[in-house]
Design an enzyme around this catalytic site. Structure first.
Site, PDB file in Angstrom:
ATOM      1  N   LYS A 115       0.816  -1.215   0.000  1.00 10.76           N
ATOM      2  CA  LYS A 115       0.000   0.000   0.000  1.00 10.76           C
ATOM      3  C   LYS A 115       0.850   1.266   0.000  1.00 10.76           C
ATOM      4  O   LYS A 115       0.480   2.264  -0.601  1.00 10.76           O
ATOM      5  CB  LYS A 115      -0.965   0.004   1.196  1.00 10.76           C
ATOM      6  CG  LYS A 115      -2.094  -0.992   1.012  1.00 10.76           C
ATOM      7  CD  LYS A 115      -3.263  -0.709   1.927  1.00 10.76           C
ATOM      8  CE  LYS A 115      -4.417  -1.641   1.582  1.00 10.76           C
ATOM      9  NZ  LYS A 115      -5.492  -1.622   2.560  1.00 10.76           N
ATOM     10  N   LYS A 199      -4.695  -9.769  -7.354  1.00 11.78           N
ATOM     11  CA  LYS A 199      -5.917  -9.880  -6.555  1.00 11.78           C
ATOM     12  C   LYS A 199      -6.995  -8.932  -7.086  1.00 11.78           C
ATOM     13  O   LYS A 199      -6.674  -7.816  -7.494  1.00 11.78           O
ATOM     14  CB  LYS A 199      -5.543  -9.492  -5.110  1.00 11.78           C
ATOM     15  CG  LYS A 199      -6.560  -9.828  -4.067  1.00 11.78           C
ATOM     16  CD  LYS A 199      -6.123  -9.292  -2.715  1.00 11.78           C
ATOM     17  CE  LYS A 199      -6.177  -7.791  -2.657  1.00 11.78           C
ATOM     18  NZ  LYS A 199      -6.105  -7.200  -1.337  1.00 11.78           N
ATOM     19  N   LYS A 202     -10.472  -3.121  -5.081  1.00 22.50           N
ATOM     20  CA  LYS A 202     -11.232  -1.883  -5.282  1.00 22.50           C
ATOM     21  C   LYS A 202     -10.378  -0.829  -5.967  1.00 22.50           C
ATOM     22  O   LYS A 202     -10.876   0.058  -6.634  1.00 22.50           O
ATOM     23  CB  LYS A 202     -11.617  -1.286  -3.923  1.00 22.50           C
ATOM     24  CG  LYS A 202     -12.593  -2.051  -3.107  1.00 22.50           C
ATOM     25  CD  LYS A 202     -12.655  -1.422  -1.705  1.00 22.50           C
ATOM     26  CE  LYS A 202     -13.468  -2.257  -0.750  1.00 22.50           C
ATOM     27  NZ  LYS A 202     -13.343  -1.801   0.631  1.00 22.50           N
TER      28      LYS A 202
END
Ligand code: TYM
Length: 339
Positions: A115, A199, A202
């Protein structure tokens, strides 16, 4: 009949656009566990702000997660649905865990690395200590079981380490239970429709990489039509299927929604090109998603009801959380204002 020694806690971030990965990997399990376990399901808004959020969107997304929980079948008379920031002891216990967790443990967290990306220096400190807050969410309710997708496995391992270290440091053997992750092998990692090695997320810039729970039948049909498969036909065995990442992923999605075993699906579609398979997959997804998205829509127009769920959830969650935090303060040796 519920077993009061089995306590479940899980959470979903209100960062918009929940997709079938969130549903199959987590929410579907929440629904099936609520008859047997004492369940707490939260909307983790404190986690969401580790990355900058637009306040108006955060509010709307919080309502949307509550609506999604309800629309998916979580029954507020059986389970507690609540918003994390409404129960202040999550932040309080997280601070205590900031003092328990070792820097080295956090430095190993792959999700922080993913992230934060290359610009680690510019990531919020909240993003770095995020797993301590997650451990607080879980241990505040003395949860024994945590249904999550595969991407949360490492955070769960850290939670177990924190529980053990707290119990050991303060000599309060088994005060915190060591929670078990509940991860369904085949559907715990739903992959992108465009790249079977990434993966479903969103935050992927392409809308064609995922199917959102609020997508229309038309959108679902288009996305599945465009989904990557393979140049060959459907293999006749699982070993060959597992080498075709995108095909494997579509089979897992099919199996996750329909309940039909993957091997049975391979047997049915082996040797065929993918068009029949994709048509049936589209039907299966629409059949399951449509009632959910319709209900989400309805609930989003009834904020009074959603507020009622949030408020009674906060009350029930606080009742349990307040007991744990008081016990923790006593164990640590904090002098409390007793007046
Ligand atoms: P979040 O909001 O990213 O995702 C919510 C749940 O969905 C699962 N998930 C997936 N499962 C399968 N395939 C995918 N492609 C996929 N993408 C997401 C996640 O694993 C998760 O179970 N840190 C957590 C939220 C959290 C939490 C907690 C979870 C905060 N406190 C305490 C459990 C217990 C998160 O960011 O999930």
């Amino acid at each position: 009949m519920k077993n009061i020694n089995k306590i479940v806690l899980s959470g979903v971030q209100p960062t918009g656009g929940l997709h079938i990965g969130n549903y199959l990997g987590a929410i579907k399990n929440f629904v099936s566990m609520q008859t047997e376990y004492d369940c707490f399901f939260c909307v983790v808004d404190l986690h969401a702000i580790t990355v900058k959020q637009d306040p108006k969107l955060l509010k709307n997304n919080t309502y949307e997660v509550v609506a999604t929980y309800l629309a998916s079948g979580i029954d507020p008379t059986k389970s507690v649905i609540f918003n994390q920031s409404n129960v202040s002891s999550h932040s309080e216990l997280a601070w205590i865990f900031n003092c328990i967790t070792r820097m080295g443990w956090l430095n190993r967290m792959t999700q922080f690395k993913d992230k934060a990306g290359k610009d680690k220096e510019n990531a919020s400190s909240g993003l770095f200590i995020y797993p301590n807050l997650m451990a607080a969410d879980i241990l505040l309710y003395k949860a024994t079981h945590v249904p999550v997708g595969d991407d949360q496995k490492q955070h769960l391992e850290l939670t177990r380490d924190i529980a053990q270290k707290f119990n050991r440091d303060y000599e309060c053997d088994s005060f915190f239970p060591i929670p078990e992750p509940i991860i369904d092998k085949n559907i715990s990692r739903i992959m992108s429709l465009k790249n079977g090695e990434l993966k479903m997320s969103k935050s992927d810039s392409s809308d064609y990489s995922r199917i959102s729970l609020t997508d229309s039948a038309d959108q679902i049909e288009k996305k599945i039509k465009k989904a990557k498969t393979a140049d060959t036909s459907m293999p006749d065995n699982n070993e060959d299927v597992s080498k075709l990442f995108e095909v494997n992923n579509l089979l897992n999605i099919f199996s996750g929604f329909s309940g039909i075993d993957k091997l049975e699906l391979i047997e049915k579609y082996k040797g065929q090109n993918f068009s029949n398979f994709k048509n049936s997959l589209t039907e299966v997804i629409i059949e399951h998603i449509k009632p959910i998205s319709k209900e989400i829509d309805k609930l989003m127009n009834d904020k009074a009801y959603l507020n009622q769920i949030i408020s009674s959830g906060a009350e029930k969650a606080s009742e349990k959380a307040n007991v744990t935090i008081k016990e923790v303060y006593d164990i640590i040796g904090f002098v409390r204002n007793e007046t």
